[in-house]
Design a protein around this motif. Structure first.
Motif, PDB file in Angstrom:
ATOM      1  N   GLY A  74      12.551  85.925 -88.616  1.00 17.19           N
ATOM      2  CA  GLY A  74      13.483  86.985 -88.214  1.00 17.19           C
ATOM      3  C   GLY A  74      13.798  86.942 -86.728  1.00 17.19           C
TER       4      GLY A  74
ATOM      5  N   ALA B  55      12.293  92.214 -82.468  1.00 22.26           N
ATOM      6  CA  ALA B  55      10.853  91.944 -82.533  1.00 22.26           C
ATOM      7  C   ALA B  55      10.574  90.441 -82.513  1.00 22.26           C
TER       8      ALA B  55
ATOM      9  N   GLU C  13      15.879  82.421 -88.973  1.00 24.02           N
ATOM     10  CA  GLU C  13      16.767  83.580 -89.142  1.00 24.02           C
ATOM     11  C   GLU C  13      17.665  83.318 -90.349  1.00 24.02           C
ATOM     12  N   LYS C  14      17.728  84.284 -91.250  1.00 24.78           N
ATOM     13  CA  LYS C  14      18.495  84.078 -92.482  1.00 24.78           C
ATOM     14  C   LYS C  14      20.007  84.066 -92.250  1.00 24.78           C
TER      15      LYS C  14
ATOM     16  N   SER D 258      20.754  90.578 -86.822  1.00 24.47           N
ATOM     17  CA  SER D 258      21.760  90.949 -87.820  1.00 24.47           C
ATOM     18  C   SER D 258      21.821  92.457 -88.049  1.00 24.47           C
ATOM     19  N   THR D 259      20.701  93.173 -87.917  1.00 21.97           N
ATOM     20  CA  THR D 259      20.765  94.633 -88.111  1.00 21.97           C
ATOM     21  C   THR D 259      21.694  95.241 -87.054  1.00 21.97           C
TER      22      THR D 259
ATOM     23  N   TYR E  61      25.432  98.523 -86.520  1.00 24.25           N
ATOM     24  CA  TYR E  61      25.862  99.369 -85.402  1.00 24.25           C
ATOM     25  C   TYR E  61      27.386  99.301 -85.291  1.00 24.25           C
TER      26      TYR E  61
ATOM     27  N   LYS F 284      28.638 100.888 -79.887  1.00 26.37           N
ATOM     28  CA  LYS F 284      27.610 101.927 -80.068  1.00 26.37           C
ATOM     29  C   LYS F 284      26.645 101.917 -78.875  1.00 26.37           C
TER      30      LYS F 284
ATOM     31  N   ASP G  45      20.288 103.309 -77.736  1.00 19.41           N
ATOM     32  CA  ASP G  45      19.465 104.254 -76.986  1.00 19.41           C
ATOM     33  C   ASP G  45      18.049 103.735 -76.790  1.00 19.41           C
TER      34      ASP G  45
ATOM     35  N   VAL H 162      13.466  82.765 -94.980  1.00 15.89           N
ATOM     36  CA  VAL H 162      12.114  82.404 -95.424  1.00 15.89           C
ATOM     37  C   VAL H 162      11.843  83.243 -96.670  1.00 15.89           C
TER      38      VAL H 162
ATOM     39  N   THR I 158      10.869  90.652 -90.028  1.00 14.13           N
ATOM     40  CA  THR I 158      12.110  90.692 -90.817  1.00 14.13           C
ATOM     41  C   THR I 158      12.831  92.023 -90.763  1.00 14.13           C
TER      42      THR I 158
ATOM     43  N   SER J  35      21.544 107.327 -87.278  1.00 18.20           N
ATOM     44  CA  SER J  35      22.566 106.375 -87.719  1.00 18.20           C
ATOM     45  C   SER J  35      23.652 107.080 -88.517  1.00 18.20           C
TER      46      SER J  35
ATOM     47  N   ASP K 209      10.022  96.775 -87.024  1.00 19.04           N
ATOM     48  CA  ASP K 209      10.246  97.807 -88.053  1.00 19.04           C
ATOM     49  C   ASP K 209       9.346  97.636 -89.271  1.00 19.04           C
TER      50      ASP K 209
ATOM     51  N   ILE L 135      13.879  99.794 -81.030  1.00 19.63           N
ATOM     52  CA  ILE L 135      13.918  98.488 -80.361  1.00 19.63           C
ATOM     53  C   ILE L 135      12.743  98.344 -79.395  1.00 19.63           C
TER      54      ILE L 135
HETATM   55  C1  LIG Z   1      22.740 102.269 -87.447  1.00 24.90           C
HETATM   56  C2  LIG Z   1      21.459 102.078 -86.651  1.00 24.90           C
HETATM   57  C3  LIG Z   1      21.413 102.523 -85.337  1.00 24.90           C
HETATM   58  C4  LIG Z   1      20.246 102.319 -84.570  1.00 24.90           C
HETATM   59  N1  LIG Z   1      20.247 102.694 -83.245  1.00 24.90           N
HETATM   60  C5  LIG Z   1      19.148 102.444 -82.475  1.00 24.90           C
HETATM   61  C6  LIG Z   1      19.129 102.782 -81.086  1.00 24.90           C
HETATM   62  O1  LIG Z   1      20.090 103.308 -80.521  1.00 24.90           O
HETATM   63  N2  LIG Z   1      17.987 102.515 -80.371  1.00 24.90           N
HETATM   64  C7  LIG Z   1      16.877 101.948 -80.953  1.00 24.90           C
HETATM   65  O2  LIG Z   1      15.860 101.735 -80.264  1.00 24.90           O
HETATM   66  N3  LIG Z   1      16.874 101.617 -82.260  1.00 24.90           N
HETATM   67  C8  LIG Z   1      17.979 101.837 -83.031  1.00 24.90           C
HETATM   68  N4  LIG Z   1      17.979 101.495 -84.365  1.00 24.90           N
HETATM   69  C9  LIG Z   1      16.748 100.882 -84.923  1.00 24.90           C
HETATM   70  C10 LIG Z   1      16.645  99.419 -84.481  1.00 24.90           C
HETATM   71  O3  LIG Z   1      17.836  98.734 -84.795  1.00 24.90           O
HETATM   72  C11 LIG Z   1      15.451  98.766 -85.168  1.00 24.90           C
HETATM   73  O4  LIG Z   1      14.291  99.533 -84.909  1.00 24.90           O
HETATM   74  C12 LIG Z   1      15.269  97.325 -84.625  1.00 24.90           C
HETATM   75  O5  LIG Z   1      16.423  96.553 -84.865  1.00 24.90           O
HETATM   76  C13 LIG Z   1      14.047  96.680 -85.287  1.00 24.90           C
HETATM   77  O6  LIG Z   1      13.948  95.339 -84.875  1.00 24.90           O
HETATM   78  P1  LIG Z   1      13.260  94.246 -85.814  1.00 24.90           P
HETATM   79  O7  LIG Z   1      13.326  92.976 -85.056  1.00 24.90           O
HETATM   80  O8  LIG Z   1      11.954  94.758 -86.293  1.00 24.90           O
HETATM   81  O9  LIG Z   1      14.180  94.169 -87.125  1.00 24.90           O
HETATM   82  P2  LIG Z   1      15.722  93.811 -87.275  1.00 24.90           P
HETATM   83  O10 LIG Z   1      16.485  94.215 -86.086  1.00 24.90           O
HETATM   84  O11 LIG Z   1      16.111  94.385 -88.587  1.00 24.90           O
HETATM   85  O12 LIG Z   1      15.754  92.232 -87.307  1.00 24.90           O
HETATM   86  C14 LIG Z   1      15.234  91.503 -88.390  1.00 24.90           C
HETATM   87  C15 LIG Z   1      15.879  90.135 -88.423  1.00 24.90           C
HETATM   88  O13 LIG Z   1      15.213  89.367 -89.422  1.00 24.90           O
HETATM   89  C16 LIG Z   1      16.162  88.694 -90.217  1.00 24.90           C
HETATM   90  N5  LIG Z   1      15.538  88.475 -91.529  1.00 24.90           N
HETATM   91  C17 LIG Z   1      15.243  89.406 -92.476  1.00 24.90           C
HETATM   92  N6  LIG Z   1      14.615  88.839 -93.526  1.00 24.90           N
HETATM   93  C18 LIG Z   1      14.497  87.508 -93.224  1.00 24.90           C
HETATM   94  C19 LIG Z   1      13.917  86.392 -93.909  1.00 24.90           C
HETATM   95  N7  LIG Z   1      13.309  86.521 -95.103  1.00 24.90           N
HETATM   96  N8  LIG Z   1      13.996  85.163 -93.328  1.00 24.90           N
HETATM   97  C20 LIG Z   1      14.590  85.010 -92.100  1.00 24.90           C
HETATM   98  N9  LIG Z   1      15.150  86.028 -91.427  1.00 24.90           N
HETATM   99  C21 LIG Z   1      15.095  87.267 -91.958  1.00 24.90           C
HETATM  100  C22 LIG Z   1      17.351  89.640 -90.248  1.00 24.90           C
HETATM  101  O14 LIG Z   1      18.548  88.950 -90.567  1.00 24.90           O
HETATM  102  C23 LIG Z   1      17.346  90.186 -88.814  1.00 24.90           C
HETATM  103  O15 LIG Z   1      18.115  89.395 -87.928  1.00 24.90           O
HETATM  104  C24 LIG Z   1      19.114 101.695 -85.156  1.00 24.90           C
HETATM  105  C25 LIG Z   1      19.167 101.266 -86.492  1.00 24.90           C
HETATM  106  C26 LIG Z   1      20.321 101.451 -87.232  1.00 24.90           C
HETATM  107  C27 LIG Z   1      20.383 100.934 -88.655  1.00 24.90           C
END
Ligand SMILES: Cc1cc2nc3c(=O)[nH]c(=O)nc-3n(C[C@H](O)[C@H](O)[C@H](O)COP(=O)(O)OP(=O)(O)OC[C@H]3O[C@@H](n4cnc5c(N)ncnc54)[C@H](O)[C@@H]3O)c2cc1C
Length: 330
Positions: A9, A13, A33-34, A40-41, A46, A50, A53, A98, A127, A170, A287, A295
Protein backbone atom coordinates in the motif's frame (compact mmCIF):
# COMPACT_ATOMS: atom_id res chain seq x y z
CA UNK A 1 12.38 -10.32 -6.27
CA UNK A 2 14.05 -10.59 -2.85
CA UNK A 3 13.83 -7.65 -0.55
CA UNK A 4 14.40 -7.00 3.16
CA UNK A 5 11.10 -5.16 3.66
CA UNK A 6 7.96 -5.24 1.51
CA UNK A 7 5.29 -2.65 2.12
CA UNK A 8 1.73 -3.26 0.95
CA UNK A 9 0.00 0.00 0.00
CA UNK A 10 1.41 3.37 -1.13
CA UNK A 11 -0.85 5.57 1.02
CA UNK A 12 0.42 7.93 3.73
CA UNK A 13 1.26 5.02 6.08
CA UNK A 14 3.09 2.84 3.55
CA UNK A 15 5.03 5.76 2.05
CA UNK A 16 5.98 7.11 5.49
CA UNK A 17 7.26 3.64 6.43
CA UNK A 18 9.38 3.54 3.26
CA UNK A 19 10.77 7.01 4.05
CA UNK A 20 11.64 6.00 7.63
CA UNK A 21 13.29 2.75 6.50
CA UNK A 22 15.39 4.55 3.89
CA UNK A 23 16.36 7.20 6.45
CA UNK A 24 17.59 4.35 8.68
CA UNK A 25 19.85 3.12 5.90
CA UNK A 26 17.69 0.14 4.92
CA UNK A 27 18.00 0.06 1.17
CA UNK A 28 16.05 -3.04 0.20
CA UNK A 29 12.57 -1.66 0.49
CA UNK A 30 9.79 -2.06 -2.07
CA UNK A 31 6.25 -0.71 -1.91
CA UNK A 32 3.45 -2.54 -3.75
CA UNK A 33 0.45 -0.46 -4.78
CA UNK A 34 -2.66 -1.89 -6.41
CA UNK A 35 -3.45 1.32 -8.31
CA UNK A 36 -1.42 3.13 -10.98
CA UNK A 37 -0.61 6.06 -8.69
CA UNK A 38 0.05 6.73 -4.98
CA UNK A 39 -2.49 7.52 -2.23
CA UNK A 40 -5.60 6.15 -3.90
CA UNK A 41 -7.88 6.97 -0.94
CA UNK A 42 -6.86 10.62 -1.05
CA UNK A 43 -6.96 10.85 -4.84
CA UNK A 44 -10.33 9.12 -5.18
CA UNK A 45 -12.33 9.95 -2.07
CA UNK A 46 -11.32 13.57 -1.49
CA UNK A 47 -13.11 16.22 -3.55
CA UNK A 48 -10.81 18.50 -5.63
CA UNK A 49 -9.12 21.20 -3.52
CA UNK A 50 -10.34 19.55 -0.32
CA UNK A 51 -8.64 20.81 2.81
CA UNK A 52 -6.50 18.03 4.25
CA UNK A 53 -6.84 18.71 7.95
CA UNK A 54 -4.01 18.00 10.34
CA UNK A 55 -6.53 17.61 13.17
CA UNK A 56 -8.99 14.97 12.05
CA UNK A 57 -11.75 13.09 13.89
CA UNK A 58 -10.65 14.84 17.05
CA UNK A 59 -7.12 13.42 16.72
CA UNK A 60 -4.73 16.27 17.39
CA UNK A 61 -1.32 14.69 16.78
CA UNK A 62 2.11 16.08 16.03
CA UNK A 63 4.60 14.31 13.80
CA UNK A 64 6.86 11.89 15.64
CA UNK A 65 8.93 10.94 12.62
CA UNK A 66 10.09 12.40 9.33
CA UNK A 67 6.78 12.78 7.51
CA UNK A 68 4.80 15.80 8.55
CA UNK A 69 2.28 18.28 7.14
CA UNK A 70 0.18 21.25 8.06
CA UNK A 71 -3.41 21.68 6.89
CA UNK A 72 -3.23 22.18 3.12
CA UNK A 73 -5.11 21.22 -0.05
CA UNK A 74 -5.38 17.68 -1.36
CA UNK A 75 -3.23 18.66 -4.36
CA UNK A 76 -0.47 20.20 -2.17
CA UNK A 77 -0.52 17.13 0.08
CA UNK A 78 -0.09 14.76 -2.89
CA UNK A 79 2.82 16.91 -4.13
CA UNK A 80 4.37 16.61 -0.66
CA UNK A 81 4.15 12.80 -0.85
CA UNK A 82 5.67 12.78 -4.35
CA UNK A 83 8.58 14.85 -3.05
CA UNK A 84 9.21 12.32 -0.26
CA UNK A 85 9.27 9.56 -2.87
CA UNK A 86 11.82 11.46 -4.95
CA UNK A 87 13.98 12.62 -2.03
CA UNK A 88 14.18 9.14 -0.49
CA UNK A 89 14.31 7.31 -3.81
CA UNK A 90 11.43 5.01 -2.97
CA UNK A 91 10.73 2.10 -5.26
CA UNK A 92 7.04 1.49 -5.92
CA UNK A 93 5.57 -1.33 -8.00
CA UNK A 94 2.28 0.05 -9.28
CA UNK A 95 -0.76 -1.89 -10.48
CA UNK A 96 0.28 -4.72 -8.17
CA UNK A 97 -2.39 -5.77 -5.71
CA UNK A 98 -0.94 -8.04 -3.04
CA UNK A 99 -3.60 -10.71 -2.55
CA UNK A 100 -1.80 -13.04 -0.18
CA UNK A 101 1.26 -13.48 2.03
CA UNK A 102 2.67 -16.92 2.85
CA UNK A 103 5.52 -17.82 5.18
CA UNK A 104 8.12 -20.13 3.71
CA UNK A 105 10.97 -20.88 6.12
CA UNK A 106 12.19 -17.51 7.38
CA UNK A 107 10.75 -15.40 4.57
CA UNK A 108 7.34 -14.12 3.62
CA UNK A 109 6.22 -14.62 0.02
CA UNK A 110 3.94 -11.91 -1.34
CA UNK A 111 1.41 -13.14 -3.87
CA UNK A 112 -0.21 -11.37 -6.79
CA UNK A 113 -2.62 -13.40 -8.94
CA UNK A 114 -1.13 -16.67 -7.72
CA UNK A 115 2.47 -15.69 -8.53
CA UNK A 116 5.13 -14.81 -5.99
CA UNK A 117 6.15 -11.20 -6.55
CA UNK A 118 8.54 -10.81 -3.62
CA UNK A 119 10.24 -12.71 -0.84
CA UNK A 120 10.80 -10.57 2.22
CA UNK A 121 12.08 -10.81 5.74
CA UNK A 122 9.65 -8.16 7.00
CA UNK A 123 6.19 -7.20 5.67
CA UNK A 124 4.43 -3.96 6.51
CA UNK A 125 0.72 -3.99 5.68
CA UNK A 126 -0.59 -0.47 5.03
CA UNK A 127 -3.61 -1.11 2.85
CA UNK A 128 -5.96 1.27 4.65
CA UNK A 129 -9.68 0.52 4.89
CA UNK A 130 -11.18 2.41 1.97
CA UNK A 131 -10.86 -0.46 -0.46
CA UNK A 132 -13.94 -1.68 1.41
CA UNK A 133 -16.20 1.32 1.96
CA UNK A 134 -18.89 0.53 4.55
CA UNK A 135 -22.23 -0.29 2.97
CA UNK A 136 -25.69 0.34 4.43
CA UNK A 137 -27.42 -2.56 6.19
CA UNK A 138 -30.36 -2.57 3.71
CA UNK A 139 -29.87 -3.90 0.15
CA UNK A 140 -29.29 -1.58 -2.80
CA UNK A 141 -31.69 -2.66 -5.57
CA UNK A 142 -29.98 -3.64 -8.84
CA UNK A 143 -31.96 -0.98 -10.78
CA UNK A 144 -30.48 1.90 -8.76
CA UNK A 145 -26.90 0.68 -8.37
CA UNK A 146 -25.67 3.16 -10.99
CA UNK A 147 -27.17 6.01 -8.96
CA UNK A 148 -25.49 5.03 -5.70
CA UNK A 149 -21.88 6.03 -4.98
CA UNK A 150 -19.36 5.34 -2.25
CA UNK A 151 -16.89 7.98 -3.34
CA UNK A 152 -17.01 11.32 -5.04
CA UNK A 153 -16.66 11.24 -8.86
CA UNK A 154 -13.90 13.20 -10.63
CA UNK A 155 -16.48 15.42 -12.22
CA UNK A 156 -19.00 16.75 -9.74
CA UNK A 157 -22.67 16.41 -10.75
CA UNK A 158 -24.52 19.59 -11.64
CA UNK A 159 -28.13 20.69 -11.09
CA UNK A 160 -29.15 17.40 -9.51
CA UNK A 161 -30.97 16.53 -6.34
CA UNK A 162 -28.48 14.59 -4.24
CA UNK A 163 -28.69 12.76 -0.93
CA UNK A 164 -25.48 12.46 1.09
CA UNK A 165 -25.67 9.83 3.85
CA UNK A 166 -23.35 9.94 6.87
CA UNK A 167 -22.45 12.17 9.77
CA UNK A 168 -18.66 12.35 9.85
CA UNK A 169 -16.21 14.78 8.28
CA UNK A 170 -16.24 13.08 4.90
CA UNK A 171 -20.05 13.26 4.65
CA UNK A 172 -19.98 16.93 5.58
CA UNK A 173 -17.18 17.68 3.11
CA UNK A 174 -18.98 15.80 0.34
CA UNK A 175 -22.21 17.69 1.04
CA UNK A 176 -20.32 21.01 1.04
CA UNK A 177 -18.46 20.17 -2.18
CA UNK A 178 -21.71 19.26 -3.96
CA UNK A 179 -23.74 22.12 -2.54
CA UNK A 180 -22.19 24.60 -5.00
CA UNK A 181 -23.72 22.86 -8.01
CA UNK A 182 -26.56 20.67 -6.70
CA UNK A 183 -29.56 20.61 -4.45
CA UNK A 184 -28.06 18.70 -1.48
CA UNK A 185 -29.73 16.84 1.38
CA UNK A 186 -27.63 15.41 4.21
CA UNK A 187 -29.09 12.45 6.09
CA UNK A 188 -27.64 11.29 9.40
CA UNK A 189 -29.10 8.87 11.93
CA UNK A 190 -28.06 10.88 14.98
CA UNK A 191 -29.53 14.20 15.98
CA UNK A 192 -26.05 15.81 16.04
CA UNK A 193 -22.93 15.47 13.89
CA UNK A 194 -20.13 13.31 15.22
CA UNK A 195 -16.52 14.50 15.74
CA UNK A 196 -16.75 17.17 13.09
CA UNK A 197 -13.74 19.49 12.69
CA UNK A 198 -14.14 23.13 13.63
CA UNK A 199 -13.47 24.08 10.01
CA UNK A 200 -16.18 21.78 8.72
CA UNK A 201 -18.67 23.13 11.23
CA UNK A 202 -17.85 26.63 9.94
CA UNK A 203 -18.30 25.46 6.33
CA UNK A 204 -21.66 23.93 7.26
CA UNK A 205 -22.72 27.15 8.92
CA UNK A 206 -21.83 29.08 5.73
CA UNK A 207 -23.94 26.70 3.67
CA UNK A 208 -26.84 26.24 6.03
CA UNK A 209 -29.21 27.67 3.45
CA UNK A 210 -27.82 25.48 0.68
CA UNK A 211 -27.91 22.09 2.40
CA UNK A 212 -31.10 20.49 3.76
CA UNK A 213 -30.23 18.73 7.01
CA UNK A 214 -32.09 15.49 7.71
CA UNK A 215 -30.70 14.89 11.19
CA UNK A 216 -32.14 11.99 13.17
CA UNK A 217 -33.27 10.41 9.89
CA UNK A 218 -32.95 6.68 9.36
CA UNK A 219 -33.30 5.13 5.93
CA UNK A 220 -35.38 1.96 5.71
CA UNK A 221 -34.97 1.09 2.05
CA UNK A 222 -34.35 2.31 -1.48
CA UNK A 223 -36.60 1.75 -4.48
CA UNK A 224 -36.21 2.56 -8.16
CA UNK A 225 -38.35 5.50 -9.29
CA UNK A 226 -38.31 6.47 -12.97
CA UNK A 227 -34.52 6.74 -13.49
CA UNK A 228 -34.15 8.07 -9.96
CA UNK A 229 -34.00 6.63 -6.43
CA UNK A 230 -36.85 6.72 -3.97
CA UNK A 231 -35.66 6.82 -0.36
CA UNK A 232 -38.10 5.51 2.22
CA UNK A 233 -37.27 6.64 5.75
CA UNK A 234 -38.17 4.70 8.88
CA UNK A 235 -40.64 7.40 9.95
CA UNK A 236 -42.61 6.64 6.78
CA UNK A 237 -41.58 9.75 4.83
CA UNK A 238 -40.28 9.42 1.25
CA UNK A 239 -38.14 11.57 -1.04
CA UNK A 240 -36.83 11.05 -4.57
CA UNK A 241 -33.18 11.81 -5.49
CA UNK A 242 -31.18 11.55 -8.68
CA UNK A 243 -28.11 10.23 -6.84
CA UNK A 244 -27.07 9.03 -3.38
CA UNK A 245 -23.57 9.35 -1.93
CA UNK A 246 -22.80 7.14 1.06
CA UNK A 247 -19.95 8.43 3.28
CA UNK A 248 -19.97 5.82 6.03
CA UNK A 249 -16.22 5.24 6.37
CA UNK A 250 -14.18 2.16 5.55
CA UNK A 251 -13.91 -1.36 6.94
CA UNK A 252 -10.91 -3.52 7.77
CA UNK A 253 -10.11 -6.03 5.00
CA UNK A 254 -10.70 -8.97 7.34
CA UNK A 255 -10.66 -11.69 4.69
CA UNK A 256 -7.26 -10.57 3.39
CA UNK A 257 -5.77 -10.39 6.89
CA UNK A 258 -7.30 -13.67 8.06
CA UNK A 259 -6.02 -15.44 4.96
CA UNK A 260 -2.53 -14.27 5.86
CA UNK A 261 -3.02 -15.67 9.37
CA UNK A 262 -3.50 -12.44 11.33
CA UNK A 263 -5.53 -13.09 14.48
CA UNK A 264 -8.42 -10.87 15.54
CA UNK A 265 -9.58 -9.89 19.02
CA UNK A 266 -13.06 -8.36 19.37
CA UNK A 267 -13.19 -7.81 15.63
CA UNK A 268 -9.85 -5.96 15.52
CA UNK A 269 -6.50 -7.27 14.27
CA UNK A 270 -4.29 -8.41 17.13
CA UNK A 271 -1.20 -6.18 17.13
CA UNK A 272 1.20 -4.93 19.77
CA UNK A 273 1.93 -1.26 20.51
CA UNK A 274 4.36 -1.13 17.56
CA UNK A 275 1.91 -2.65 15.09
CA UNK A 276 3.54 -6.10 15.03
CA UNK A 277 0.95 -8.83 14.58
CA UNK A 278 0.80 -12.36 15.95
CA UNK A 279 2.92 -13.29 12.91
CA UNK A 280 6.43 -12.20 13.79
CA UNK A 281 7.78 -9.55 11.38
CA UNK A 282 4.38 -8.70 9.89
CA UNK A 283 3.41 -5.16 10.94
CA UNK A 284 0.09 -3.36 10.45
CA UNK A 285 0.13 0.45 10.27
CA UNK A 286 -2.17 3.35 9.41
CA UNK A 287 -5.95 3.00 9.12
CA UNK A 288 -5.80 -0.78 9.16
CA UNK A 289 -4.33 -0.69 12.67
CA UNK A 290 -7.08 1.40 14.29
CA UNK A 291 -10.73 2.32 14.03
CA UNK A 292 -10.00 6.04 14.23
CA UNK A 293 -7.36 6.83 11.65
CA UNK A 294 -5.93 10.02 10.23
CA UNK A 295 -2.96 10.95 8.10
CA UNK A 296 -0.83 12.00 11.06
CA UNK A 297 -1.76 8.76 12.81
CA UNK A 298 -0.63 6.89 9.67
CA UNK A 299 2.69 8.78 9.63
CA UNK A 300 3.26 8.16 13.34
CA UNK A 301 2.42 4.45 13.29
CA UNK A 302 4.88 4.09 10.38
CA UNK A 303 7.58 5.81 12.43
CA UNK A 304 6.89 3.64 15.48
CA UNK A 305 6.89 0.38 13.49
CA UNK A 306 10.16 1.22 11.72
CA UNK A 307 11.84 2.24 15.01
CA UNK A 308 10.80 -1.15 16.38
CA UNK A 309 12.03 -2.98 13.28
CA UNK A 310 15.42 -1.30 13.60
CA UNK A 311 15.67 -2.01 17.33
CA UNK A 312 14.31 -5.55 17.29
CA UNK A 313 15.55 -6.94 14.01
CA UNK A 314 18.56 -4.88 13.02
CA UNK A 315 20.39 -3.53 16.06
CA UNK A 316 19.80 -6.52 18.36
CA UNK A 317 22.25 -8.90 16.81
CA UNK A 318 21.55 -11.44 19.52
CA UNK A 319 17.97 -11.67 18.26
CA UNK A 320 18.81 -12.09 14.62
CA UNK A 321 21.89 -12.13 12.46
CA UNK A 322 20.71 -9.35 10.16
CA UNK A 323 23.69 -9.40 7.84
CA UNK A 324 23.17 -13.01 7.01
CA UNK A 325 19.42 -12.42 6.70
CA UNK A 326 20.01 -9.59 4.27
CA UNK A 327 22.74 -11.51 2.47
CA UNK A 328 20.52 -14.54 2.19
CA UNK A 329 18.13 -12.34 0.23
CA UNK A 330 20.62 -11.28 -2.39
C1 LIG B 1 -13.36 11.66 2.31
C2 LIG B 1 -12.24 11.53 3.33
C3 LIG B 1 -11.69 12.68 3.87
C4 LIG B 1 -10.62 12.58 4.79
N1 LIG B 1 -10.04 13.74 5.26
C5 LIG B 1 -8.96 13.66 6.09
C6 LIG B 1 -8.31 14.84 6.57
O1 LIG B 1 -8.67 15.97 6.25
N2 LIG B 1 -7.24 14.68 7.41
C7 LIG B 1 -6.80 13.45 7.82
O2 LIG B 1 -5.83 13.36 8.60
N3 LIG B 1 -7.40 12.32 7.38
C8 LIG B 1 -8.46 12.39 6.52
N4 LIG B 1 -9.07 11.24 6.07
C9 LIG B 1 -8.54 9.94 6.55
C10 LIG B 1 -7.23 9.61 5.82
O3 LIG B 1 -7.43 9.69 4.42
C11 LIG B 1 -6.77 8.22 6.22
O4 LIG B 1 -6.68 8.14 7.62
C12 LIG B 1 -5.38 7.93 5.58
O5 LIG B 1 -5.46 8.01 4.17
C13 LIG B 1 -4.90 6.54 6.01
O6 LIG B 1 -3.70 6.24 5.34
P1 LIG B 1 -3.29 4.73 5.03
O7 LIG B 1 -1.98 4.80 4.35
O8 LIG B 1 -3.44 3.92 6.27
O9 LIG B 1 -4.42 4.18 4.04
P2 LIG B 1 -4.86 4.69 2.60
O10 LIG B 1 -4.68 6.15 2.48
O11 LIG B 1 -6.23 4.14 2.42
O12 LIG B 1 -3.83 4.03 1.61
C14 LIG B 1 -3.83 2.64 1.37
C15 LIG B 1 -3.17 2.37 0.03
O13 LIG B 1 -3.03 0.96 -0.10
C16 LIG B 1 -3.44 0.56 -1.39
N5 LIG B 1 -3.89 -0.83 -1.28
C17 LIG B 1 -5.00 -1.31 -0.65
N6 LIG B 1 -5.04 -2.66 -0.71
C18 LIG B 1 -3.91 -3.04 -1.37
C19 LIG B 1 -3.36 -4.32 -1.73
N7 LIG B 1 -3.97 -5.48 -1.40
N8 LIG B 1 -2.20 -4.36 -2.43
C20 LIG B 1 -1.55 -3.19 -2.76
N9 LIG B 1 -2.02 -1.98 -2.45
C21 LIG B 1 -3.17 -1.89 -1.75
C22 LIG B 1 -4.56 1.54 -1.73
O14 LIG B 1 -4.75 1.62 -3.14
C23 LIG B 1 -4.02 2.84 -1.14
O15 LIG B 1 -3.22 3.57 -2.05
C24 LIG B 1 -10.14 11.31 5.18
C25 LIG B 1 -10.71 10.15 4.63
C26 LIG B 1 -11.75 10.25 3.72
C27 LIG B 1 -12.32 8.99 3.10
Amino acid sequence: MKTFVSIVGAGPAGLAAAVELKANGIKEVVVFEKEGDICSTIRKFYPPQKRVDKVFKGLNLNAQGICDFETETKEAFLERMRKYIKDYNIEIKFNTRVDGVEKINDLYKLKHENSTIAESFIVIVATGVFDNPKKPSYPIPEEVKNKVFFRIPKELPKNEKILVVGGGNSAVETACALSGSCDVFLSYRRKKFFRINEENLKELEKRKNKIRFLLGSDIERLEPAAQQVKVIFKDGSEEIFSKIFYCLGGSTPKDFLKKIGIEFINGKPKIDEFGESNLERIFLIGDIATDRGSIMYAFNTAHKAVKRIVEKYILKEDKIDTDSSINSLS
